[in-house]
Design a protein around this motif. Sequence first.
Motif, mmCIF file in Angstrom:
data_model
loop_
_atom_site.group_PDB
_atom_site.id
_atom_site.type_symbol
_atom_site.label_atom_id
_atom_site.label_comp_id
_atom_site.label_asym_id
_atom_site.label_seq_id
_atom_site.Cartn_x
_atom_site.Cartn_y
_atom_site.Cartn_z
ATOM 1 N N THR A 7 0.845 -1.182 0.000
ATOM 2 C CA THR A 7 0.000 0.000 0.000
ATOM 3 C C THR A 7 0.887 1.241 0.000
ATOM 4 O O THR A 7 1.952 1.245 0.613
ATOM 5 C CB THR A 7 -0.914 0.020 1.251
ATOM 6 O OG1 THR A 7 -0.105 -0.116 2.401
ATOM 7 C CG2 THR A 7 -1.939 -1.081 1.200
ATOM 8 N N PRO A 8 0.481 2.285 -0.714
ATOM 9 C CA PRO A 8 1.323 3.484 -0.795
ATOM 10 C C PRO A 8 1.276 4.271 0.514
ATOM 11 O O PRO A 8 0.318 4.173 1.270
ATOM 12 C CB PRO A 8 0.676 4.285 -1.925
ATOM 13 C CG PRO A 8 -0.753 3.857 -1.927
ATOM 14 C CD PRO A 8 -0.742 2.408 -1.500
ATOM 15 N N PRO A 9 2.333 5.056 0.770
ATOM 16 C CA PRO A 9 2.305 5.905 1.965
ATOM 17 C C PRO A 9 1.281 7.016 1.787
ATOM 18 O O PRO A 9 0.976 7.421 0.674
ATOM 19 C CB PRO A 9 3.725 6.463 2.045
ATOM 20 C CG PRO A 9 4.232 6.385 0.652
ATOM 21 C CD PRO A 9 3.559 5.208 0.011
ATOM 22 N N VAL A 49 -4.644 11.273 3.560
ATOM 23 C CA VAL A 49 -4.796 11.837 2.221
ATOM 24 C C VAL A 49 -3.686 11.287 1.332
ATOM 25 O O VAL A 49 -2.689 10.764 1.843
ATOM 26 C CB VAL A 49 -4.770 13.383 2.256
ATOM 27 C CG1 VAL A 49 -5.994 13.934 2.987
ATOM 28 C CG2 VAL A 49 -3.495 13.903 2.895
ATOM 29 N N PRO A 50 -3.826 11.397 0.012
ATOM 30 C CA PRO A 50 -2.802 10.842 -0.870
ATOM 31 C C PRO A 50 -1.428 11.468 -0.636
ATOM 32 O O PRO A 50 -1.315 12.634 -0.232
ATOM 33 C CB PRO A 50 -3.317 11.190 -2.272
ATOM 34 C CG PRO A 50 -4.788 11.358 -2.102
ATOM 35 C CD PRO A 50 -4.962 11.939 -0.734
ATOM 36 N N PRO A 51 -0.374 10.700 -0.901
ATOM 37 C CA PRO A 51 0.979 11.237 -0.767
ATOM 38 C C PRO A 51 1.155 12.434 -1.698
ATOM 39 O O PRO A 51 0.596 12.475 -2.787
ATOM 40 C CB PRO A 51 1.885 10.072 -1.169
ATOM 41 C CG PRO A 51 1.016 9.106 -1.887
ATOM 42 C CD PRO A 51 -0.378 9.324 -1.420
ATOM 43 N N THR A 65 1.123 16.797 7.104
ATOM 44 C CA THR A 65 2.498 16.324 7.216
ATOM 45 C C THR A 65 2.724 15.135 6.305
ATOM 46 O O THR A 65 1.837 14.319 6.086
ATOM 47 C CB THR A 65 2.829 15.918 8.662
ATOM 48 O OG1 THR A 65 1.872 14.940 9.092
ATOM 49 C CG2 THR A 65 2.780 17.101 9.596
ATOM 50 N N GLN A 66 3.947 15.077 5.784
ATOM 51 C CA GLN A 66 4.346 13.917 5.002
ATOM 52 C C GLN A 66 4.613 12.783 5.975
ATOM 53 O O GLN A 66 5.277 12.978 6.985
ATOM 54 C CB GLN A 66 5.608 14.217 4.211
ATOM 55 C CG GLN A 66 5.416 15.268 3.150
ATOM 56 C CD GLN A 66 6.717 15.613 2.472
ATOM 57 O OE1 GLN A 66 7.772 15.617 3.094
ATOM 58 N NE2 GLN A 66 6.648 15.906 1.188
ATOM 59 N N ALA A 71 2.802 5.986 7.596
ATOM 60 C CA ALA A 71 1.364 5.776 7.444
ATOM 61 C C ALA A 71 1.122 5.211 6.057
ATOM 62 O O ALA A 71 1.557 5.773 5.072
ATOM 63 C CB ALA A 71 0.619 7.090 7.609
ATOM 64 N N ARG A 72 0.465 4.107 6.012
ATOM 65 C CA ARG A 72 0.162 3.501 4.720
ATOM 66 C C ARG A 72 -1.337 3.494 4.524
ATOM 67 O O ARG A 72 -2.083 3.097 5.414
ATOM 68 C CB ARG A 72 0.723 2.092 4.646
ATOM 69 C CG ARG A 72 2.236 2.099 4.708
ATOM 70 C CD ARG A 72 2.801 0.970 3.888
ATOM 71 N NE ARG A 72 4.227 1.122 3.779
ATOM 72 C CZ ARG A 72 4.831 1.639 2.713
ATOM 73 N NH1 ARG A 72 4.134 2.046 1.694
ATOM 74 N NH2 ARG A 72 6.133 1.741 2.667
#
Length: 120
Positions: A7-9, A49-51, A65-66, A71-72
């Motif tokens: 899963t993407p961050p 929210v999306p990266p 925050t990035q 967080a995935r």
Amino acid sequence: MADTGETPPCDLVTVPAREGLEAADILRIRHGVGPVLHDRDGDTLGFLVPPGTAERWDLPGSACTQTYTAARCGSEAPPVTGSGWLVPPDGARQEATEPHRLRAALSEAVTMLRVVDRCQ
């Protein structure tokens, strides 16, 4: 890009709980909401929210925050220590909340709460 199965961050938009609860309800009713965290003290909510959202986020009264890989999107464990799920990944309609929809819902929530406060 090849699908690695991971899963993407996700980035994390943090808002005061009162505005966040209203925004989460608005999103649930209209568009669906991604996973939402709450802190254990009940002071803040965090919307996944999306990266890349953090690079463009500038809504006063909130922070984005990035999270890099901490967080995935869709992960079962809360990605922030001392938090729990208000809307868990398996109960969310999306892997992450769309930033433009979150911005609109937060703005509407702030306006609605101002009206409520004036009527009390």
